[in-house]
Scaffold this motif. Structure first.
Motif, mmCIF file in Angstrom:
data_model
loop_
_atom_site.group_PDB
_atom_site.id
_atom_site.type_symbol
_atom_site.label_atom_id
_atom_site.label_comp_id
_atom_site.label_asym_id
_atom_site.label_seq_id
_atom_site.Cartn_x
_atom_site.Cartn_y
_atom_site.Cartn_z
ATOM 1 N N ILE A 40 30.700 -1.243 -12.591
ATOM 2 C CA ILE A 40 31.823 -1.001 -13.257
ATOM 3 C C ILE A 40 31.311 -0.695 -14.804
ATOM 4 C CG2 ILE A 40 33.877 -2.152 -13.749
ATOM 5 C CD1 ILE A 40 33.740 -3.385 -10.964
ATOM 6 N N ALA A 41 30.668 -1.269 -15.387
ATOM 7 C CA ALA A 41 30.471 -1.188 -16.928
ATOM 8 C C ALA A 41 29.864 0.054 -16.925
ATOM 9 C CB ALA A 41 29.430 -2.224 -17.420
ATOM 10 N N LEU A 42 29.004 0.695 -16.109
ATOM 11 C CA LEU A 42 28.586 2.023 -16.477
ATOM 12 C C LEU A 42 29.378 3.185 -16.044
ATOM 13 C CD1 LEU A 42 25.072 1.286 -14.824
ATOM 14 C CD2 LEU A 42 25.508 1.726 -17.257
ATOM 15 N N ASP A 100 40.729 0.281 -6.526
ATOM 16 C CA ASP A 100 40.464 1.191 -5.641
ATOM 17 C C ASP A 100 39.464 2.247 -5.840
ATOM 18 O OD1 ASP A 100 42.336 0.128 -3.759
ATOM 19 O OD2 ASP A 100 43.820 1.671 -4.407
ATOM 20 N N ASP A 101 39.437 2.714 -7.289
ATOM 21 C CA ASP A 101 38.470 3.693 -7.834
ATOM 22 C C ASP A 101 36.853 2.877 -7.897
ATOM 23 O OD1 ASP A 101 40.327 5.716 -8.039
ATOM 24 O OD2 ASP A 101 40.677 4.915 -10.232
ATOM 25 N N ALA A 102 36.963 1.501 -8.184
ATOM 26 C CA ALA A 102 35.771 0.861 -8.166
ATOM 27 C C ALA A 102 35.068 0.614 -6.866
ATOM 28 C CB ALA A 102 35.868 -0.555 -8.784
ATOM 29 N N LEU A 103 36.049 0.656 -6.021
ATOM 30 C CA LEU A 103 35.363 0.301 -4.440
ATOM 31 C C LEU A 103 34.709 1.858 -3.992
ATOM 32 C CD1 LEU A 103 38.403 -1.481 -2.899
ATOM 33 C CD2 LEU A 103 36.062 -2.478 -3.538
ATOM 34 N N LYS A 104 35.231 2.625 -4.489
ATOM 35 C CA LYS A 104 34.400 3.984 -4.188
ATOM 36 C C LYS A 104 33.063 4.477 -4.879
ATOM 37 C CE LYS A 104 38.953 5.679 -3.187
ATOM 38 N NZ LYS A 104 40.060 6.788 -3.721
ATOM 39 N N LEU A 105 32.776 3.809 -5.986
ATOM 40 C CA LEU A 105 31.439 3.925 -6.764
ATOM 41 C C LEU A 105 30.368 3.670 -5.900
ATOM 42 C CD1 LEU A 105 32.344 1.801 -9.981
ATOM 43 C CD2 LEU A 105 32.624 4.203 -9.651
ATOM 44 N N ALA A 152 39.270 3.375 -13.068
ATOM 45 C CA ALA A 152 40.393 2.948 -13.516
ATOM 46 C C ALA A 152 41.142 1.779 -12.936
ATOM 47 C CB ALA A 152 41.314 4.444 -13.678
ATOM 48 N N SER A 153 40.784 1.766 -11.683
ATOM 49 C CA SER A 153 41.473 0.700 -10.518
ATOM 50 C C SER A 153 40.353 0.175 -9.957
ATOM 51 C CB SER A 153 42.741 1.320 -9.912
ATOM 52 O OG SER A 153 42.137 2.275 -8.990
#
Length: 291
Positions: A100-102, A109-114, A106-107
């Protein structure tokens, strides 16, 4: 390739409780074979993980990851503190925080897709749920960027049950960490009085005025009494005006100033705050484990 219809996806979702994309992926992988799709989900551990979605995950860890001029404070939840202290869970928290830091999503939901070594962060959460047998979720995060002239300070209390992140203009990392420790200990609501909503101040002033009048104080001195008590109230909820825990003779703002710094921002996460936990008897807990 077999054509996958919306009704097939809907039926598989209702049967297994998985998300739409997972259901569609399973049907595509098995060329529309419903039974094989169910087996596919079970093998991946997705169906098992989704069945736990109605459980309350109020334990877990909060963490801070810093990469160059970006910091992320993250909370990931589990159902019990036993799982929260396990190596698979702690490893997950570290990897998700770093990602997440790298990537700075934005949300949630977006984080779950990383992308991760497991596929995505969501895949990693599912795998940890499968390994630990508990619902594991990414609850929240905040990403902060800084300039080269600003400083991050982070502090984890009790292994991450409380985490604090502070951004200073000027100063140094030691000063920022000390203020982060203060934030973890006192849980301020606002940075300074300018951030306190006007309606909150007006409500507090009204309550304090009524208290003073009920004490039988003369009206001519009530105003001064309320002013003094309102100042004390603000000193309790505003970081800059709080007595610094390491030196109560000065405020946090005065401590920062003595180190040639000002406080730009702070974030504090306490694991599980605001989550309503289900009360469960020991008998019910044992019965649920036998299912």
């Amino acid at each position: 390739m077999a054509k996958i219809t919306a009704s097939q996806v809907k039926e598989l979702r209702e049967k297994t409780g998985v998300g739409m994309m997972d259901a569609k992926k399973a049907l595509v992988a098995t060329e529309g074979d419903f039974d094989k799709a169910i087996e596919f989900l079970r093998e991946k551990g997705i169906a098992k993980a989704e069945k736990k979605s109605d459980r309350v995950a109020a334990n877990g860890l909060a963490n801070v990851a810093v990469h160059d001029n970006t910091a992320a404070i993250v909370e990931i939840n589990s159902e019990t503190d036993f799982v929260a202290t396990s190596d698979p869970f702690k490893d997950l928290v570290t990897k998700v925080s770093d990602a997440i830091a790298l990537e700075k999503p934005a949300s949630v939901d977006d984080a779950l897709k990383l992308s991760t070594e497991k596929g995505t962060i969501n895949d990693s959460l599912i795998e940890t749920t499968q390994v630990t047998g508990e619902k594991v979720t990414l609850r929240r995060f905040e990403v902060i960027d800084k300039s080269d002239y600003e400083v991050f300070g982070a502090y984890l209390h009790n292994g991450g049950l409380i985490s604090a992140l502070v951004l200073l203009k000027g100063g140094d990392e030691e000063t920022a960490k000390h203020i982060a420790m203060h934030v973890a200990a006192t849980n301020p609501e606002y940075l300074n009085k300018d951030e306190v909503p006007a309606d909150r101040l007006e409500h507090e002033k009204k309550v304090l005025t009524e208290e003073a009048l009920n004490e039988g104080k003369p009206e001519k001195i009530v105003e001064k009494m309320v002013e003094g008590r309102l100042h004390k109230f603000l000193a309790e909820i505003c970081l800059e005006d709080q007595e610094f825990v390491m030196d109560p003779d000065q405020t946090v703002a005065q401590y920062a100033a003595s180190k040639n710094a000002t406080i730009a921002k702070f974030v504090r996460y306490e694991v599980g705050e605001g989550i309503e936990k289900k009360e469960q008897s020991f008998e019910d807990e044992v019965r649920s484990q036998l299912k």
